[in-house]
Scaffold this active site. Structure first.
Site, PDB file in Angstrom:
ATOM      1  N   GLY A  85       0.811  -1.207   0.000  1.00 26.64           N
ATOM      2  CA  GLY A  85       0.000   0.000   0.000  1.00 26.64           C
ATOM      3  C   GLY A  85       0.839   1.249   0.000  1.00 26.64           C
ATOM      4  N   GLY A 141       0.643   5.597   1.211  1.00 25.47           N
ATOM      5  CA  GLY A 141      -0.072   6.650   1.931  1.00 25.47           C
ATOM      6  C   GLY A 141       0.781   7.892   2.015  1.00 25.47           C
ATOM      7  N   GLY A 142       0.249   8.927   2.698  1.00 22.57           N
ATOM      8  CA  GLY A 142       0.984  10.169   2.849  1.00 22.57           C
ATOM      9  C   GLY A 142       2.250   9.994   3.667  1.00 22.57           C
ATOM     10  N   GLY A 161       4.255   7.334   3.468  1.00 19.38           N
ATOM     11  CA  GLY A 161       5.237   6.547   2.738  1.00 19.38           C
ATOM     12  C   GLY A 161       4.596   5.306   2.145  1.00 19.38           C
ATOM     13  N   VAL A 190       4.101   0.746   2.298  1.00 22.96           N
ATOM     14  CA  VAL A 190       4.142  -0.475   3.111  1.00 22.96           C
ATOM     15  C   VAL A 190       4.487  -1.650   2.211  1.00 22.96           C
ATOM     16  CG1 VAL A 190       2.859  -2.007   4.641  1.00 22.96           C
ATOM     17  CG2 VAL A 190       2.442   0.446   4.721  1.00 22.96           C
ATOM     18  N   LYS A 209       6.666  -0.642   7.093  1.00 27.61           N
ATOM     19  CA  LYS A 209       6.246   0.706   6.693  1.00 27.61           C
ATOM     20  C   LYS A 209       7.495   1.570   6.560  1.00 27.61           C
ATOM     21  CE  LYS A 209       3.827   3.434   9.571  1.00 27.61           C
ATOM     22  NZ  LYS A 209       2.634   3.994  10.255  1.00 27.61           N
ATOM     23  N   ASP A 264      -6.179   9.522  15.838  1.00 26.26           N
ATOM     24  CA  ASP A 264      -6.397   9.270  14.406  1.00 26.26           C
ATOM     25  C   ASP A 264      -7.129   7.946  14.202  1.00 26.26           C
ATOM     26  OD1 ASP A 264      -6.334  10.054  11.773  1.00 26.26           O
ATOM     27  OD2 ASP A 264      -4.307   9.327  11.386  1.00 26.26           O
TER      28      ASP A 264
END
Length: 609
Positions: A303, A305-306, A308, A310, A324, A422
């Site tokens: 995956g 994301g913002g 970085g 995975v 990650k 979060d």
């Protein structure tokens, strides 16, 4: 408007301190604030005696009740100042709203800014429950009677006092208060108040200033300590400083070698210091070359994301892991430290396990246990294709229970309370058996277990899941109840998230706020007509989750339950659950506006027919 923008730019970017030689400021800050029996100097300010430059911005005093009582406001709550001890830095305060008795019309938690205050160790939390319509709480230590019909529209006058910090528990309102462990009477203890110690000038700048015959103050531009002197002085910290010590014999950089970036060294040192400080608590440290071997040179990407990317990996012992790799834009490493520091303190079946980390200058990675079913959002996102597996209501209920257990552990089970800030479907990972695990602690905040309110310099979280008080303090102080709000919004996603007719660009006439629509369905006792086929035996479970979610997203933190109470409600019978107030009745201003960036895709529902 141009003048305002200019002022903001000046305020943010100006680094020019106030002159430390201003005689007028010296004279002003030589005065003491006086009101009734209270006399205060630095770091307090207020009234006509001490202007803004003479004290900390959070310690403004004013005189009230015909100049007989000094008042200090902390995060929206008024306190009467009973005593100030400048030598010990101790302050005795009492809630102003309880001066006339326990039946206050201003029901809210006792708030303390933990960046400014530490409460004395011999005080404990109790919760006052108002307008109770259900059975007497088992752990109630006393009861009282108050009529709150004008506020909540209920005839019940029953109220109870229970130990600890909890939610409404079947009552219409609750307030957490701080009282002495040893007390003669509860109401008198509220009037007598409690003791806190202020945390200003921990580095001793103002002590040096006053020892040099100066008066200490605070620069309003950058909130740093400034020394005001009777005569001009070149120092900002002392009026008559001692001669500076001789410089070290050896320079920091050897001749011929390039200078090392001080900020990078400082960041690296901070992380290394954390590792040394936490010793065995810190997970295993890996080199970047080991990370490359574990991930087979980052061959299998799971995956993006913002933060970085995975990648799937494999340890030497054969365990499959998720790695990650943080992007280089992660700043000074504070979020990296947050995640490692927070998760290293945890050990719970519903918290993802951190197996190791890598920190080599700009190379940063975190190694987690592998979760084969990925994140929860993949199973509740309405963009999934029809052939994708849709979780049954029973499975969703079990997932909701697991997340609640994980949050309860973070809030109450750890030696240090951890606030996640979060909670959202993307940060809930599912193993092979769909057991949920809370992940991504980059925005987490650690605080002492007894702390009720935490200080935040900026809003944390994801749009659509952020509690109102996180971005607007007028709703109350930021606390673990902010996680409760995010949890409630996520439960709405879980049960109502597969709606085909959600459309953020629909006309205003065909759109209503989903919690409001849901509340009306519950109020009318109608069958929940969500975008899924619900068997009769699942209706009760679905209704229970919806009631819990509406309790969790109440506008004011004091109206939300604790995660312990959430577990009780989810595991109890539907008949014992009190219907929540309409979340929008108390403050319609927090309704996400049309096309707002803070509107969650699960917040709006298109009603047809």
């Amino acid at each position: 408007m141009n003048n305002f923008i200019h002022f903001v730019i000046l305020l943010v970017f100006s680094e020019t301190p106030l002159s430390s030689s201003t005689p007028e400021l010296y004279r002003n800050c030589s005065n003491h604030f006086r009101c009734g029996d209270v006399v205060a100097g630095f770091p307090f300010w207020g009234g006509d005696q001490r202007p803004r430059e003479c004290g900390h911005p959070g310690l403004k005093l004013h005189c009230d009740y015909n100049d007989t009582a000094a008042i200090l406001e902390i995060i929206g709550v008024r306190y009467r100042v009973i005593k100030i001890d400048q030598e010990t830095k101790r302050l005795k305060i009492a809630r102003d709203d309880y001066e006339s008795g326990i039946c206050t019309q201003n029901i809210q938690d006792t708030t303390l800014d933990d960046t400014l205050f530490v409460s004395a160790p011999d005080y404990v939390n109790f919760t006052l429950l108002y307008a109770c319509t259900s059975h007497i709480p088992i752990n109630a230590t006393a009861d009282f009677n108050c009529s709150l019909k004008s506020i909540y529209g209920v005839n019940s006058t029953k109220g109870f006092i229970v130990p600890g910090d909890t939610g409404p528990m079947g009552c219409f309102a609750s307030a957490t208060v701080l009282v002495p462990e040893q007390r003669k009477g509860f109401e008198q203890a509220l009037i007598d108040g409690f003791v806190v110690e202020w945390k200003v000038d921990d580095e001793g700048y103002c002590q040096k200033c006053m020892a040099s015959k100066g008066e200490c103050g605070i620069n309003p531009l950058n909130e740093t300590a400034v020394c005001y002197c009777q005569e001009p002085s070149s120092s900002l910290k002392e009026c008559h400083p001692l001669p500076a010590a001789a410089p070290p014999a050896v320079a920091a950089n050897e001749p011929g070698k390039p200078k090392v970036s001080s900020s990078k060294v400082e960041n690296h040192t901070r992380v290394e210091a954390f590792i040394i400080q936490h010793g065995s608590l810190a997970p295993k440290k890996f080199s970047y070359s080991e990370i490359q071997k574990i991930t087979n040179s980052f061959a299998d990407k799971l995956g993006q994301g913002g933060y970085g990317s995975v990648y799937k990996g494999k340890l030497l012992d054969g365990r499959i892991v998720a790695v990650k790799v943080l992007s280089n834009s992660k700043g000074n490493g504070q979020e990296f430290i947050n995640e490692v520091a927070s998760i290293s303190r945890t050990s719970h079946v519903n918290i993802v396990t951190l197996l190791g980390f890598c920190y080599e200058r700009s190379k940063r990675a975190l190694i987690y246990e592998f979760m084969s079913n990925g994140s929860l959002d993949k199973f509740i996102n309405n963009q999934r294709s029809p052939e994708d597996h849709q979780l049954a209501i029973k499975t969703l209920h079990e997932i909701a229970l697991g997340i609640a257990r994980g949050l309860e552990y973070l809030h109450r089970g750890c030696t240090t309370r951890i606030l996640h800030f979060d909670i959202k479907p993307q940060n809930i990972l599912l193993d092979t058996n769909f057991c949920p695990k809370i992940s991504d602690f980059g925005l987490a905040k650690l605080c002492e277990t007894r702390d009720t309110i935490v200080s935040m310099t900026r809003a944390r979280g994801t749009c659509g899941y952020i509690a109102p008080e996180v971005f607007c303090r007028s709703f109350g102080g930021v606390s673990y109840k902010s996680d409760v709000y995010s949890y409630g919004m996520m439960i709405l996603d879980m049960v109502g998230g597969r709606r085909k007719n959600v459309n953020l660009e629909m006309s205003h006439s065909s759109e209503i706020y989903f919690p409001t629509w849901l509340y009306k369905q519950l109020e009318k006792s109608e069958k929940l007509n969500l975008d899924r086929v619900i068997a009769e035996e699942e209706e009760e479970m679905t209704r229970k989750m919806m009631i819990v979610s509406l309790w969790c997203i109440q506008t004011f933190p004091s109206d939300r339950p604790s995660m312990s109470r959430v577990l009780e409600m989810l595991q109890g019978s539907l008949e014992d659950l009190p219907n929540p107030p309409n979340p929008m009745n108390s403050a319609t201003a927090v309704r996400p506006p049309q096309n707002s960036s803070t509107t969650s895709s699960s917040s709006l529902i298109h009603i047809t027919g």
